[in-house]
Design an enzyme around this catalytic site. Structure first.
Site, PDB file in Angstrom:
ATOM      1  N   ASP A 107      -5.337   9.138  10.098  1.00 41.98           N
ATOM      2  CA  ASP A 107      -3.957   8.749  10.381  1.00 41.98           C
ATOM      3  C   ASP A 107      -3.455   9.329  11.691  1.00 41.98           C
ATOM      4  O   ASP A 107      -3.751  10.473  12.049  1.00 41.98           O
ATOM      5  CB  ASP A 107      -3.045   9.188   9.244  1.00 41.98           C
ATOM      6  CG  ASP A 107      -3.357   8.471   7.944  1.00 41.98           C
ATOM      7  OD1 ASP A 107      -3.504   7.237   7.991  1.00 41.98           O
ATOM      8  OD2 ASP A 107      -3.477   9.130   6.898  1.00 41.98           O
TER       9      ASP A 107
ATOM     10  N   GLU B 190       0.863  -1.180   0.000  1.00 42.65           N
ATOM     11  CA  GLU B 190       0.000   0.000   0.000  1.00 42.65           C
ATOM     12  C   GLU B 190       0.900   1.231   0.000  1.00 42.65           C
ATOM     13  O   GLU B 190       1.847   1.314   0.793  1.00 42.65           O
ATOM     14  CB  GLU B 190      -0.901   0.015   1.231  1.00 42.65           C
ATOM     15  CG  GLU B 190      -1.933  -1.095   1.247  1.00 42.65           C
ATOM     16  CD  GLU B 190      -2.750  -1.102   2.530  1.00 42.65           C
ATOM     17  OE1 GLU B 190      -2.577  -0.182   3.361  1.00 42.65           O
ATOM     18  OE2 GLU B 190      -3.559  -2.026   2.709  1.00 42.65           O
TER      19      GLU B 190
END
Length: 277
Positions: free
Chosen positions: A60, A49
């Site tokens: 995040d 990824e």
């Protein structure tokens, strides 16, 4: 059949789970980033990824936020991210690459142009964390039409009523977020993950990979024994950050720091098959 489909078919034949690695495109700089991504398959990554740097990454944690900011500071753009994929594909036509991030940069780039350029570059799939199933016509359906897998996130709060909508146009694999909250915030509980994976599998035949909260080879093995793949990002990004000099620049040890940790994580995942046997 996409590279993702082919890789999971291969893994089924080998009776093992996937080690899925995450790194941020352009971190700490475009040249070093390409070297790191090239090193990951050799270290044992089955899928990669690649984060698309964005200024407002709401899902995040601090480590990956910082990675995105380093990449942006080094001049990384979505166009350069696709160019990075193209460079990687010159030497590796087998390893599946998934772009992960947020919709805003794609929207600005232009959906049709982005999908065309991504396919040409050698991208295999997309994980766009801020597009719910209700917005499938925005990007998901055009991506599927373009031949890209669209990988959806399922979370601990995705109940049986919601799950069919989440899975409706998902392809490649399902990404199960093992914790509530942001990346790197807590450790995954393998017992709870096992129950969640079993529940998801009652709704789909797709592989289920688990991410968020996996930082060690032991944790990766525990998850891989219960899922079709273990996804590790924050730990790899932290290893990269720890290798940088005082000015935040790459050093001679940066690529190896990430590759060595990836190799140990891959060994953990591969040990899951032996543990299961």
């Amino acid at each position: 059949m996409t590279r993702i489909d082919a890789r999971f078919a291969q893994l089924r034949r080998e009776n093992r789970s996937a080690f899925v690695s995450f790194v941020m495109a352009g971190d700490p700089d475009p040249k070093t980033s390409l070297q790191i991504i090239k090193a990951l398959p050799k270290a044992g990554a089955d899928l990669i990824e690649i984060g698309m740097p964005f200024t407002d990454p709401m899902a995040d944690g601090p480590s990956i936020q910082a990675a995105g900011l380093r990449a942006l500071k080094a001049g990384m753009t979505l166009k350069k991210t696709l160019a990075l994929v193209g460079e990687f594909r010159k030497d590796d036509d087998a390893t599946p690459l998934v772009l992960m991030g947020y919709y805003n940069p794609i929207y600005i780039y232009g959906v049709e142009k982005f999908l065309s350029d991504a396919k040409t570059a050698g991208v295999d799939g997309l994980i766009i964390v801020d597009l719910p199933a209700e917005e499938d016509e925005e990007l998901c359906l055009p991506a599927l039409k373009a031949g890209l897998n669209f990988i959806r996130l399922a979370t601990p709060t995705t109940d049986d009523k919601r799950l069919p909508a989440v899975l409706a146009n998902t392809s490649g694999f399902v990404y199960y977020v093992s914790i509530t909250g942001i990346t790197g915030a807590a450790a995954a509980d393998s017992k709870i993950v096992a129950e969640a994976v079993a529940r998801i599998k009652r709704h789909t035949d797709l592989p289920v990979c688990v991410g968020f909260g996996i930082k060690t080879p032991e944790a990766a093995q525990a998850i891989a024994e219960r899922a079709n793949g273990a996804v590790v990002g924050t730990a790899l990004v932290d290893a990269l950050r720890a290798s940088l000099d005082v000015d935040g620049q790459a050093t001679a040890g940066t690529v190896n720091a990430v590759a060595e940790l990836a190799a140990s994580l891959a060994q953990g995942v591969r040990g899951a098959r032996q543990a299961a046997e």
